[in-house]
Scaffold this motif. Structure first.
Motif, PDB file in Angstrom:
ATOM      1  N   LEU A  40       6.118 -12.689  -2.083  1.00  0.00           N
ATOM      2  CA  LEU A  40       6.348 -11.608  -1.116  1.00  0.00           C
ATOM      3  C   LEU A  40       5.203 -11.616  -0.120  1.00  0.00           C
ATOM      4  CD1 LEU A  40       7.560  -8.620  -3.356  1.00  0.00           C
ATOM      5  CD2 LEU A  40       8.915 -10.307  -2.107  1.00  0.00           C
ATOM      6  N   GLU A  41       5.528 -11.792   1.147  1.00  0.00           N
ATOM      7  CA  GLU A  41       4.492 -11.844   2.188  1.00  0.00           C
ATOM      8  C   GLU A  41       3.965 -10.449   2.515  1.00  0.00           C
ATOM      9  OE1 GLU A  41       3.207 -14.499   3.257  1.00  0.00           O
ATOM     10  OE2 GLU A  41       4.616 -15.979   2.445  1.00  0.00           O
ATOM     11  N   ASP A  42       4.862  -9.481   2.544  1.00  0.00           N
ATOM     12  CA  ASP A  42       4.481  -8.104   2.893  1.00  0.00           C
ATOM     13  C   ASP A  42       4.908  -7.192   1.756  1.00  0.00           C
ATOM     14  OD1 ASP A  42       3.838  -5.717   4.021  1.00  0.00           O
ATOM     15  OD2 ASP A  42       5.431  -5.740   5.539  1.00  0.00           O
ATOM     16  N   PHE A  43       3.919  -6.649   1.045  1.00  0.00           N
ATOM     17  CA  PHE A  43       4.256  -5.801  -0.104  1.00  0.00           C
ATOM     18  C   PHE A  43       3.522  -4.460  -0.075  1.00  0.00           C
ATOM     19  CE2 PHE A  43       1.098  -9.023  -1.290  1.00  0.00           C
ATOM     20  CZ  PHE A  43       0.018  -8.235  -1.678  1.00  0.00           C
ATOM     21  N   ASP A  44       3.071  -4.046   1.106  1.00  0.00           N
ATOM     22  CA  ASP A  44       2.376  -2.755   1.208  1.00  0.00           C
ATOM     23  C   ASP A  44       3.257  -1.585   0.775  1.00  0.00           C
ATOM     24  OD1 ASP A  44       0.028  -3.863   2.031  1.00  0.00           O
ATOM     25  OD2 ASP A  44       0.292  -3.421   4.158  1.00  0.00           O
ATOM     26  N   HIS A  45       4.590  -1.782   0.821  1.00  0.00           N
ATOM     27  CA  HIS A  45       5.485  -0.678   0.468  1.00  0.00           C
ATOM     28  C   HIS A  45       5.370  -0.281  -0.999  1.00  0.00           C
ATOM     29  CE1 HIS A  45       7.778  -4.134  -0.968  1.00  0.00           C
ATOM     30  NE2 HIS A  45       8.526  -3.298  -1.669  1.00  0.00           N
ATOM     31  N   ILE A  46       4.798  -1.135  -1.849  1.00  0.00           N
ATOM     32  CA  ILE A  46       4.712  -0.769  -3.265  1.00  0.00           C
ATOM     33  C   ILE A  46       3.747   0.395  -3.488  1.00  0.00           C
ATOM     34  CG2 ILE A  46       5.222  -3.140  -3.956  1.00  0.00           C
ATOM     35  CD1 ILE A  46       2.287  -3.364  -4.869  1.00  0.00           C
ATOM     36  N   TYR A  47       2.868   0.647  -2.500  1.00  0.00           N
ATOM     37  CA  TYR A  47       1.921   1.752  -2.634  1.00  0.00           C
ATOM     38  C   TYR A  47       2.511   3.076  -2.141  1.00  0.00           C
ATOM     39  CZ  TYR A  47      -1.273  -2.183  -3.195  1.00  0.00           C
ATOM     40  OH  TYR A  47      -1.880  -3.348  -3.624  1.00  0.00           O
ATOM     41  N   THR A  48       3.625   3.007  -1.439  1.00  0.00           N
ATOM     42  CA  THR A  48       4.264   4.232  -0.927  1.00  0.00           C
ATOM     43  C   THR A  48       5.697   4.378  -1.436  1.00  0.00           C
ATOM     44  OG1 THR A  48       4.973   3.037   1.065  1.00  0.00           O
ATOM     45  CG2 THR A  48       2.878   4.222   1.175  1.00  0.00           C
ATOM     46  N   PHE A  49       6.136   3.442  -2.259  1.00  0.00           N
ATOM     47  CA  PHE A  49       7.515   3.429  -2.740  1.00  0.00           C
ATOM     48  C   PHE A  49       7.833   4.629  -3.620  1.00  0.00           C
ATOM     49  CE2 PHE A  49      10.671   2.036  -5.930  1.00  0.00           C
ATOM     50  CZ  PHE A  49      11.712   1.696  -5.082  1.00  0.00           C
TER      51      PHE A  49
END
Length: 390
Positions: A150-159
């Motif tokens: 996964l290149e962009d996984f910043d959403h796991i911190y706001t999911f």
């Protein structure tokens, strides 16, 4: 209303940490956490700063190694989070591991208080014992080649809408997904440089397994969010140089109400130094959403005293479970609907834990509180008990 489990000061001062031969003058020293500490201020649940529950596992394991300094391996069993520790701005909290030795195992509970004169409140409990974690390795590079990066996984911190995370929790530097599994690269160096406490296994090492899970939940409706509920088993082996490591997470079951998964922590020598088995995170439920016009089939309430068909084992099981539930919640009418979701009735984690303990003692079975999230209504619970124990 969540029932506080209180231990008075006298009882705590007489407790033992992992030893039945503690001298009477020994003083138990609690760990102190202040509101401005790094990963306390960076972890908010529903807007409140909360000490992550994995801290309790780390403190219990610290206590084990203090009392058994020659041991390399430890087995922590059935860690259950009962009541979160909220530490608001300007506050500090004392956290103490209190334990009682029973044959080969040690039962422990983690308690906390805000003032030296206040009573202790239980926040988590479990058992500890010596273990022999077999030395196994995983070829991480080979595993990565079978997974998608996964290149962009910043959403796991706001999911997860229930939890707000600050920068100290953003320590995943690489993420790879496969079928029902996730591999995460973790870098703890910056966190450890600012840490005020010493741990054999840092709480964030355990927490990151829960965080790395979220790429597998993209299709799950989490309007209200998930919160960690407990860990069935932690097998940990002392190794050096744990600033950077890998976490491999595998989903075991997803009921919609609860997700159960296992995780392995792997160092840069490819050695598995920790196994987390039966990790559970439960869906948060707000409000009463039971439609009383649906599922019209009703059952006899044990608490009502009405006659039931004693020849039917299923009916007896159903009657027993309903009676136990009606002892702790004042919603008897709703429990007459066998498919009413128990999560919609306002029960809290501590109530499920208390209920599991009582049933376990009364019918002499080993019962995990996660059962109520895997089988979240009377109908499914009855089927489980019938199939497993009759």
């Amino acid at each position: 209303m969540n029932e506080d489990h209180i231990i008075n000061n006298e009882a705590t001062n007489q407790g033992t940490i992992l030893s039945s031969k503690v001298e009477s003058e020994e003083v138990l020293v609690p760990e102190v956490y202040e509101s401005d500490e790094l990963y306390l201020r960076d972890h908010k649940v529903n807007g409140e700063p909360v000490l992550i529950g994995m801290t309790h596992a780390s403190l219990a394991i610290n206590a084990f190694y203090k009392n058994f300094p020659l041991e390399e391996n430890v087995h922590l069993h059935r860690l259950t989070f009962m009541k979160p520790i909220v530490v608001n701005e300007g506050q500090k909290v004392e956290v103490l591991t209190q334990a009682t030795k029973k044959d080969a195992r040690t039962d422990f509970q983690v308690v906390y208080r805000y003032e030296p004169t206040s009573p202790w409140t239980v926040t988590a409990k479990g058992t500890l014992q010596k273990s022999s974690l077999e030395r196994k390795t995983i070829n991480v590079n080979m595993l990565k080649s079978t997974m998608k990066e996964l290149e962009d996984f910043d959403h796991i911190y706001t999911f997860n809408p229930a939890i707000e995370l600050g920068d100290s929790f953003k320590i995943i530097s690489g993420l790879y997904t496969g079928e029902n599994q996730v591999l995460a690269r973790v870098d703890l160096r910056n966190v450890l440089q600012q840490e005020n406490h010493e741990y054999a296994i840092h709480p964030l090492m355990i927490y990151l397994a829960f965080q790395a899970l979220f790429p597998l939940l993209d299709q799950v409706d989490v309007k209200e969010g998930f919160l960690p509920f407990g860990i069935q088993d932690i097998h940990f082996q002392r190794v050096k140089d744990l600033e950077q490591f890998w976490v491999l997470v595998k989903i075991v079951k997803n009921s919609g109400e609860m997700v159960i998964f296992d995780a392995e922590l792997i160092n840069d020598q490819s050695q598995i130094f920790a196994r987390l088995l039966g990790c559970s995170t439960k869906r948060i439920r707000f409000g009463d959403k039971v439609d009383m016009n649906e599922n019209p089939e009703k059952i006899q309430s044990y608490a009502s005293g009405e006659t039931v068909n004693t020849e039917s084992v299923n009916e007896e099981i159903r009657k027993y479970l309903t009676g136990k539930l009606m002892e702790i919640i004042d919603v008897g009418a709703k429990l007459n609907h066998i498919e009413a979701n128990l999560m919609d009735l306002g029960l809290e984690s501590a109530q499920f834990i208390k209920l599991a303990d009582e049933i376990e003692k009364e019918i002499k079975i080993n019962l995990n509180p996660t059962l109520f999230f895997e089988y979240p209504n009377i109908k499914e619970l009855t089927s489980f008990f019938f199939e497993e124990h009759y």
